[in-house]
Design an enzyme around this catalytic site. Structure first.
Site, short mmCIF file in Angstrom:
data_model
loop_
_atom_site.label_atom_id
_atom_site.label_comp_id
_atom_site.label_asym_id
_atom_site.label_seq_id
_atom_site.Cartn_x
_atom_site.Cartn_y
_atom_site.Cartn_z
N LYS A 181 83.55 57.09 63.77
CA LYS A 181 84.48 56.93 62.64
C LYS A 181 85.55 55.90 62.98
CE LYS A 181 88.27 58.97 61.38
NZ LYS A 181 89.32 59.96 61.15
N ASP A 200 85.07 60.21 56.96
CA ASP A 200 86.20 61.09 57.25
C ASP A 200 86.05 62.34 56.39
OD1 ASP A 200 86.93 60.38 54.70
OD2 ASP A 200 89.04 60.07 55.20
#
Ligand code: SF4
Length: 282
Positions: A181, A200
């Site tokens: 991420k 996310d």
């Protein structure tokens, strides 16, 4: 009923009174009436049923035309939104992204100006013991782990990458505190490199609600999104979905009556629906 009291009713258009009208909602081109029923408003709007309806035969949530419609509507609503974390270089973005775990971007943006004034470069961070950083970032939560990650990342950037944040996924993944991420945020938002899709909490939730994935594990969700979203939309898609997750498709009680995706969304936890929910949608 006392005079003047009128029960709240859906309007004839099927929307809540006071709900924002989505101007120019396009109709999906389809010659198949069953398919049309699965993506377009039903004849009579209704509140979301508690139990899922049977999956409509032939309905494919990742059909290219449905995905294209989702992307189009996100574009219309959110345009060219960008990363909400304030930063002026790749290192600052890397640090801000590490700090944003389990924390709001607003809180991170309150902390980082003072932090980068005190420690302007990776070299300054690399010279610290993690404990020395803890007080500066305490308000972002999980400050002990984050301090270790940031000092570790600074050491890696200084010692192995000449003080510059690397530009490749493989190299970024060797940096302490940088999983996919974080690496995707830095690559996409700073370098403009679409190597993957940022997953996310918002992208996770909304991708499932929109049935773009059935997975619950971020790396698998990312792989699913990379299959269905065109590569040239990977970066913008995440930004737009994150904004959508903050504005309308919030975790509890999403504001479906105001959502531009409402009539092509079959999430089971919708708060207002003009279409059948499909089994498995969340
Ligand atoms: S209709 Fe509701 S659940 Fe579906 S995307 Fe919009 S806000 Fe989220």
């Amino acid at each position: 009923m006392p005079k003047g009291m009128i029960t709240r009713q859906p309007t004839k258009s099927g929307r809540h009174e006071g709900a924002k009208k989505f101007a120019g909602r396009p109709v999906l081109p389809t010659a198949n009436p069953k398919k049309a029923a699965s993506v377009l408003p039903g004849s009579a709007p209704k509140q979301a049923p508690k139990k899922a309806a049977k999956t409509t035969k032939g309905y494919n949530p990742i059909a290219p035309e449905r995905v294209a419609e989702i992307l189009k509507r996100l574009n219309e609503r959110y345009g060219n939104v960008t990363c909400a974390l304030h930063h002026s270089n790749a290192w600052e973005l890397l640090v801000a992204t590490i700090l944003s775990a389990q924390c709001t971007d607003v809180r991170v943006n309150m902390v980082t100006p003072g932090l980068f004034k005190k420690y302007p470069t990776p070299k300054h961070f690399a010279a610290l013991n993690p404990e020395e950083l803890e007080d500066d970032i305490r308000s972002t939560g999980f400050f002990r782990n984050k301090s270790k990650s940031i000092v570790g990342a600074a050491k890696a950037v200084v010692e192995r990458f000449g003080g510059e944040v690397p530009k490749t996924m493989d190299e970024l993944l060797t940096i302490p505190g940088a999983a996919r991420k974080t690496a995707n945020v830095v690559l996409g938002s700073w370098f403009g490199i679409a190597e993957g899709v940022v997953v996310d909490t918002h992208v996770h939730r909304i991708s499932r609600r929109l049935e773009l994935t059935k997975n619950d594990d971020p790396p698998k969700i990312e792989q699913d999104l990379m299959q269905v979203i065109p590569r040239d939309r990977w970066i913008l898609f995440s930004h737009q979905v994150i904004h959508h997750g903050r504005a309308l498709c919030v975790a509890r009680n999403p504001k479906c009556a105001e959502c531009p995706l409402e009539n092509i969304c079959h999430a089971e936890d919708k708060t207002w629906s003009t279409v059948e929910q499909h089994k498995g949608a969340k």
